[in-house]
Design an enzyme around this catalytic site. Structure first.
Site, PDB file in Angstrom:
ATOM      1  N   VAL A 113      96.602  21.226 -34.166  1.00  0.00           N
ATOM      2  CA  VAL A 113      95.853  22.493 -34.096  1.00  0.00           C
ATOM      3  C   VAL A 113      96.038  23.341 -35.358  1.00  0.00           C
ATOM      4  O   VAL A 113      95.244  24.247 -35.613  1.00  0.00           O
ATOM      5  CB  VAL A 113      96.210  23.334 -32.843  1.00  0.00           C
ATOM      6  N   SER A 139     104.726  34.254 -25.080  1.00  0.00           N
ATOM      7  CA  SER A 139     106.100  34.115 -24.565  1.00  0.00           C
ATOM      8  C   SER A 139     106.674  35.516 -24.421  1.00  0.00           C
ATOM      9  O   SER A 139     106.292  36.424 -25.174  1.00  0.00           O
ATOM     10  CB  SER A 139     106.945  33.327 -25.560  1.00  0.00           C
ATOM     11  N   ASN A 177     113.907  37.770 -29.792  1.00  0.00           N
ATOM     12  CA  ASN A 177     115.047  36.944 -29.407  1.00  0.00           C
ATOM     13  C   ASN A 177     115.812  36.549 -30.664  1.00  0.00           C
ATOM     14  O   ASN A 177     115.213  36.049 -31.617  1.00  0.00           O
ATOM     15  CB  ASN A 177     114.564  35.685 -28.669  1.00  0.00           C
ATOM     16  N   TYR A 193     109.421  32.282 -34.114  1.00  0.00           N
ATOM     17  CA  TYR A 193     108.727  32.064 -32.827  1.00  0.00           C
ATOM     18  C   TYR A 193     108.246  33.403 -32.244  1.00  0.00           C
ATOM     19  O   TYR A 193     107.098  33.535 -31.810  1.00  0.00           O
ATOM     20  CB  TYR A 193     109.705  31.370 -31.884  1.00  0.00           C
ATOM     21  N   ILE A 214     110.870  28.622 -18.527  1.00  0.00           N
ATOM     22  CA  ILE A 214     110.220  27.642 -17.654  1.00  0.00           C
ATOM     23  C   ILE A 214     110.884  26.287 -17.894  1.00  0.00           C
ATOM     24  O   ILE A 214     111.152  25.930 -19.052  1.00  0.00           O
ATOM     25  CB  ILE A 214     108.705  27.549 -18.009  1.00  0.00           C
TER      26      ILE A 214
HETATM   27  P1  NDP Z   1     106.508  21.355 -24.847  1.00  0.00           P
HETATM   28  O1  NDP Z   1     107.299  21.237 -26.112  1.00  0.00           O
HETATM   29  O2  NDP Z   1     106.996  20.661 -23.628  1.00  0.00           O
HETATM   30  O3  NDP Z   1     104.998  20.891 -25.130  1.00  0.00           O
HETATM   31  C1  NDP Z   1     104.292  21.404 -26.222  1.00  0.00           C
HETATM   32  C2  NDP Z   1     102.948  20.710 -26.322  1.00  0.00           C
HETATM   33  O4  NDP Z   1     102.287  21.201 -27.507  1.00  0.00           O
HETATM   34  C3  NDP Z   1     103.068  19.217 -26.471  1.00  0.00           C
HETATM   35  O5  NDP Z   1     102.016  18.592 -25.771  1.00  0.00           O
HETATM   36  C4  NDP Z   1     102.905  19.008 -27.960  1.00  0.00           C
HETATM   37  O6  NDP Z   1     102.442  17.715 -28.176  1.00  0.00           O
HETATM   38  C5  NDP Z   1     101.868  20.084 -28.297  1.00  0.00           C
HETATM   39  N1  NDP Z   1     101.849  20.465 -29.704  1.00  0.00           N
HETATM   40  C6  NDP Z   1     102.887  20.899 -30.453  1.00  0.00           C
HETATM   41  N2  NDP Z   1     102.468  21.137 -31.712  1.00  0.00           N
HETATM   42  C7  NDP Z   1     101.147  20.830 -31.754  1.00  0.00           C
HETATM   43  C8  NDP Z   1     100.163  20.850 -32.771  1.00  0.00           C
HETATM   44  N3  NDP Z   1     100.453  21.242 -34.027  1.00  0.00           N
HETATM   45  N4  NDP Z   1      98.903  20.471 -32.465  1.00  0.00           N
HETATM   46  C9  NDP Z   1      98.598  20.079 -31.216  1.00  0.00           C
HETATM   47  N5  NDP Z   1      99.474  20.040 -30.208  1.00  0.00           N
HETATM   48  C10 NDP Z   1     100.743  20.408 -30.476  1.00  0.00           C
HETATM   49  O7  NDP Z   1     106.319  22.925 -24.601  1.00  0.00           O
HETATM   50  P2  NDP Z   1     106.187  23.761 -23.232  1.00  0.00           P
HETATM   51  O8  NDP Z   1     105.306  23.050 -22.273  1.00  0.00           O
HETATM   52  O9  NDP Z   1     107.525  24.191 -22.824  1.00  0.00           O
HETATM   53  O10 NDP Z   1     105.454  25.079 -23.787  1.00  0.00           O
HETATM   54  C11 NDP Z   1     104.049  25.214 -23.807  1.00  0.00           C
HETATM   55  C12 NDP Z   1     103.712  26.581 -24.366  1.00  0.00           C
HETATM   56  O11 NDP Z   1     104.363  27.588 -23.593  1.00  0.00           O
HETATM   57  C13 NDP Z   1     104.166  26.798 -25.805  1.00  0.00           C
HETATM   58  O12 NDP Z   1     103.231  27.560 -26.511  1.00  0.00           O
HETATM   59  C14 NDP Z   1     105.448  27.565 -25.644  1.00  0.00           C
HETATM   60  O13 NDP Z   1     105.743  28.340 -26.786  1.00  0.00           O
HETATM   61  C15 NDP Z   1     105.129  28.420 -24.433  1.00  0.00           C
HETATM   62  N6  NDP Z   1     106.305  28.892 -23.723  1.00  0.00           N
HETATM   63  C16 NDP Z   1     107.171  28.013 -23.116  1.00  0.00           C
HETATM   64  C17 NDP Z   1     108.274  28.496 -22.446  1.00  0.00           C
HETATM   65  C18 NDP Z   1     109.238  27.599 -21.746  1.00  0.00           C
HETATM   66  O14 NDP Z   1     110.202  28.131 -21.193  1.00  0.00           O
HETATM   67  N7  NDP Z   1     109.042  26.300 -21.713  1.00  0.00           N
HETATM   68  C19 NDP Z   1     108.570  29.927 -22.412  1.00  0.00           C
HETATM   69  C20 NDP Z   1     107.608  30.756 -23.077  1.00  0.00           C
HETATM   70  C21 NDP Z   1     106.516  30.233 -23.699  1.00  0.00           C
HETATM   71  P3  NDP Z   1     102.647  16.861 -29.510  1.00  0.00           P
HETATM   72  O15 NDP Z   1     104.065  17.022 -29.921  1.00  0.00           O
HETATM   73  O16 NDP Z   1     102.219  15.489 -29.184  1.00  0.00           O
HETATM   74  O17 NDP Z   1     101.683  17.489 -30.451  1.00  0.00           O
END
Ligand code: NDP
Length: 248
Positions: A65, A143, A150, A156, A189
């Site tokens: 992205v 977030s 933080n 971030y 989460i």
């Molecule tokens: P994960 O690390 O489990 O998943 C992140 C996803 O984003 C993966 O599918 C990854 O796939 C994709 N991704 C990362 N970079 C890129 C890129 N440059 N282009 C396309 N896809 C990308 O994260 P979470 O599910 O935990 O988090 C999801 C969202 O929620 C994030 O924005 C995170 O900041 C936010 N969030 C999460 C929290 C938590 O506690 N888990 C708390 C607050 C916010 P791949 O590596 O294959 O690209």
């Protein structure tokens, strides 16, 4: 219930964690979903799992992205292959944590390029189509770090706070076209992103959550589905924390 029959959703970072759960929740209620992640194998696996329960609902697309031109090209491809998009969920996000004193420039750039510029790229790429759709929705996953900061996450927190300002401005620019743009700010989460936290930090965080425990990916997906639904038609430019009361 099929709140999203005949709707097409794009979910970035849909390969695992919160994004996969959001894609699944929208598919469960009738949406077709384009599941995006950088890694092709990961979004294909996520799409397969969704299709096992909701046949034909999900299609995987690999894209970074942060790559403006690649996102533009993909938007065209999705238009050709799946049709016009109604719901855009910017969920892709990364962390490169470290105290500011030691943070490298590339850690700053990677996080800002993915978490903030990534949303700019997708909104730019899909906005014309969204403006033509009826009741289109943009939902950006920020977030609570973007609200309260933080230590160890200046990059971030800046990206996630930036996403809030970006979303409110998009909400104002597109309101006249019936497009809403809202932000969901998850607390802690249970996903791959939080799994690696040291036990001492986990305990310190848990002590600050009034409702107790970490949230689930379903907690976030349910809020996104609500904001994407007709019931949320009069809500725009809002930030909704789904955090067990951590930031109240
Ligand atoms: P994960 O690390 O489990 O998943 C992140 C996803 O984003 C993966 O599918 C990854 O796939 C994709 N991704 C990362 N970079 C890129 C890129 N440059 N282009 C396309 N896809 C990308 O994260 P979470 O599910 O935990 O988090 C999801 C969202 O929620 C994030 O924005 C995170 O900041 C936010 N969030 C999460 C929290 C938590 O506690 N888990 C708390 C607050 C916010 P791949 O590596 O294959 O690209």
């Amino acid at each position: 219930m099929s709140r999203f029959a005949h709707k097409l959703a794009v979910v970035t970072g849909g390969g695992r964690g919160i994004g996969q759960e959001i894609a699944r929740a929208l598919a469960a209620e009738g949406a077709k979903v384009a599941v995006l992640s950088r890694n092709a194998a990961s979004c294909e696996k996520a799409a397969e799992a969704i299709n096992a329960d909701y046949p034909g609902a999900a299609t995987a697309y690999a894209v970074d992205v942060a790559d403006h031109a690649a996102v533009q090209e993909l938007a065209k491809r999705i238009g050709d292959e799946l049709g016009p998009v109604h719901i855009l969920v910017n969920n892709a996000g990364v962390t490169r944590d470290g105290l500011l004193m030691r943070m490298k420039e590339e850690d700053w750039d990677t996080v800002l390029d993915t978490n903030l510029k990534g949303a700019f790229n997708t909104v730019k790429a899909f906005m014309r189509v969204l403006m033509k759709a009826e009741d289109a929705r943009i939902i950006n996953i920020s977030s609570i770090c973007g609200l309260i900061g933080n230590a160890g996450q200046t990059n971030y927190a800046a990206s996630k706070a930036g996403l809030i300002g970006f979303s409110k401005s998009v909400a104002r620019e597109l309101a006249g076209r019936g497009v809403t743009c809202n932000v969901v700010a998850p607390g802690f989460i249970s996903t791959d992103m939080t799994e690696d936290l040291p036990p001492a930090i986990k305990d310190a965080v848990l002590a600050k959550i009034p409702l107790g425990g970490f949230g689930s990916t379903q907690d976030i997906a349910a809020m996104v589905a609500f904001l994407a639904s007709p019931a949320a038609r009069y809500i725009t430019g809002q930030v909704i924390a789904v955090d067990g009361g951590m930031t109240m």
